[in-house]
Design a protein around this motif. Sequence first.
Motif, PDB file in Angstrom:
ATOM      1  N   MET A   1       0.837  -1.184   0.000  1.00  8.07           N
ATOM      2  CA  MET A   1       0.000   0.000   0.000  1.00  8.07           C
ATOM      3  C   MET A   1       0.884   1.251   0.000  1.00  8.07           C
ATOM      4  O   MET A   1       1.890   1.307   0.689  1.00  8.07           O
ATOM      5  N   LYS A   2       0.453   2.255  -0.756  1.00  9.26           N
ATOM      6  CA  LYS A   2       1.184   3.524  -0.820  1.00  9.26           C
ATOM      7  C   LYS A   2       1.044   4.276   0.506  1.00  9.26           C
ATOM      8  O   LYS A   2       0.042   4.124   1.197  1.00  9.26           O
ATOM      9  N   PRO A   3       2.019   5.130   0.836  1.00  6.95           N
ATOM     10  CA  PRO A   3       1.840   6.012   1.996  1.00  6.95           C
ATOM     11  C   PRO A   3       0.649   6.940   1.747  1.00  6.95           C
ATOM     12  O   PRO A   3       0.359   7.301   0.606  1.00  6.95           O
ATOM     13  N   LEU A   4      -0.038   7.326   2.806  1.00  6.69           N
ATOM     14  CA  LEU A   4      -1.238   8.162   2.665  1.00  6.69           C
ATOM     15  C   LEU A   4      -0.964   9.447   1.898  1.00  6.69           C
ATOM     16  O   LEU A   4      -1.791   9.899   1.124  1.00  6.69           O
ATOM     17  N   LYS A   6       0.749   9.971  -0.585  1.00  7.79           N
ATOM     18  CA  LYS A   6       0.847   9.767  -2.031  1.00  7.79           C
ATOM     19  C   LYS A   6      -0.479   9.302  -2.635  1.00  7.79           C
ATOM     20  O   LYS A   6      -0.557   9.070  -3.833  1.00  7.79           O
ATOM     21  N   MET A   7      -1.506   9.180  -1.817  1.00 12.11           N
ATOM     22  CA  MET A   7      -2.802   8.704  -2.297  1.00 12.11           C
ATOM     23  C   MET A   7      -3.707   9.864  -2.671  1.00 12.11           C
ATOM     24  O   MET A   7      -3.578  10.968  -2.144  1.00 12.11           O
ATOM     25  N   SER A   8      -4.647   9.573  -3.543  1.00  8.35           N
ATOM     26  CA  SER A   8      -5.678  10.561  -3.863  1.00  8.35           C
ATOM     27  C   SER A   8      -6.693  10.606  -2.724  1.00  8.35           C
ATOM     28  O   SER A   8      -6.731   9.715  -1.868  1.00  8.35           O
ATOM     29  N   ARG A   9      -7.499  11.633  -2.724  1.00  6.47           N
ATOM     30  CA  ARG A   9      -8.555  11.773  -1.712  1.00  6.47           C
ATOM     31  C   ARG A   9      -9.437  10.529  -1.675  1.00  6.47           C
ATOM     32  O   ARG A   9      -9.735   9.997  -0.619  1.00  6.47           O
ATOM     33  N   GLU A  10      -9.833  10.042  -2.827  1.00  2.00           N
ATOM     34  CA  GLU A  10     -10.717   8.888  -2.905  1.00  2.00           C
ATOM     35  C   GLU A  10     -10.047   7.634  -2.346  1.00  2.00           C
ATOM     36  O   GLU A  10     -10.678   6.822  -1.681  1.00  2.00           O
ATOM     37  N   GLU A  11      -8.755   7.477  -2.619  1.00  4.06           N
ATOM     38  CA  GLU A  11      -8.019   6.323  -2.096  1.00  4.06           C
ATOM     39  C   GLU A  11      -7.948   6.362  -0.567  1.00  4.06           C
ATOM     40  O   GLU A  11      -8.108   5.341   0.099  1.00  4.06           O
ATOM     41  N   GLY A  36      -5.431  18.013   4.685  1.00  6.61           N
ATOM     42  CA  GLY A  36      -6.532  17.493   5.497  1.00  6.61           C
ATOM     43  C   GLY A  36      -7.838  18.196   5.189  1.00  6.61           C
ATOM     44  O   GLY A  36      -8.905  17.590   5.205  1.00  6.61           O
ATOM     45  N   ARG A  37      -7.764  19.479   4.904  1.00  8.92           N
ATOM     46  CA  ARG A  37      -8.963  20.253   4.573  1.00  8.92           C
ATOM     47  C   ARG A  37      -9.639  19.683   3.328  1.00  8.92           C
ATOM     48  O   ARG A  37     -10.852  19.534   3.267  1.00  8.92           O
ATOM     49  N   ILE A  38      -8.845  19.342   2.338  1.00  7.48           N
ATOM     50  CA  ILE A  38      -9.384  18.804   1.085  1.00  7.48           C
ATOM     51  C   ILE A  38      -9.993  17.423   1.309  1.00  7.48           C
ATOM     52  O   ILE A  38     -11.063  17.117   0.796  1.00  7.48           O
ATOM     53  N   ILE A  39      -9.295  16.603   2.071  1.00 12.23           N
ATOM     54  CA  ILE A  39      -9.780  15.243   2.333  1.00 12.23           C
ATOM     55  C   ILE A  39     -11.068  15.272   3.145  1.00 12.23           C
ATOM     56  O   ILE A  39     -11.961  14.459   2.947  1.00 12.23           O
TER      57      ILE A  39
END
Length: 66
Positions: A1-4, A6-11, A36-39
Amino acid sequence: MKPLYKMSREEILKVLYNEEKELNKDLMVIATGGLGRIITENTDLIDLYDPELTFKGLRIIYEKQK
């Protein structure tokens, strides 16, 4: 699993959803920092957004080291 980071919001939201489902528990999820605001937007998986949480923690550690 990628580090958080490096993930997209959806991931990221998918990881949170799967963890809650796998553990069969409601997790307390805190988003921090600028991304964090975007997520946090338009989801109920994030319980709290604190853009300064990391800095608050570093300040506490610094104060204890004095």
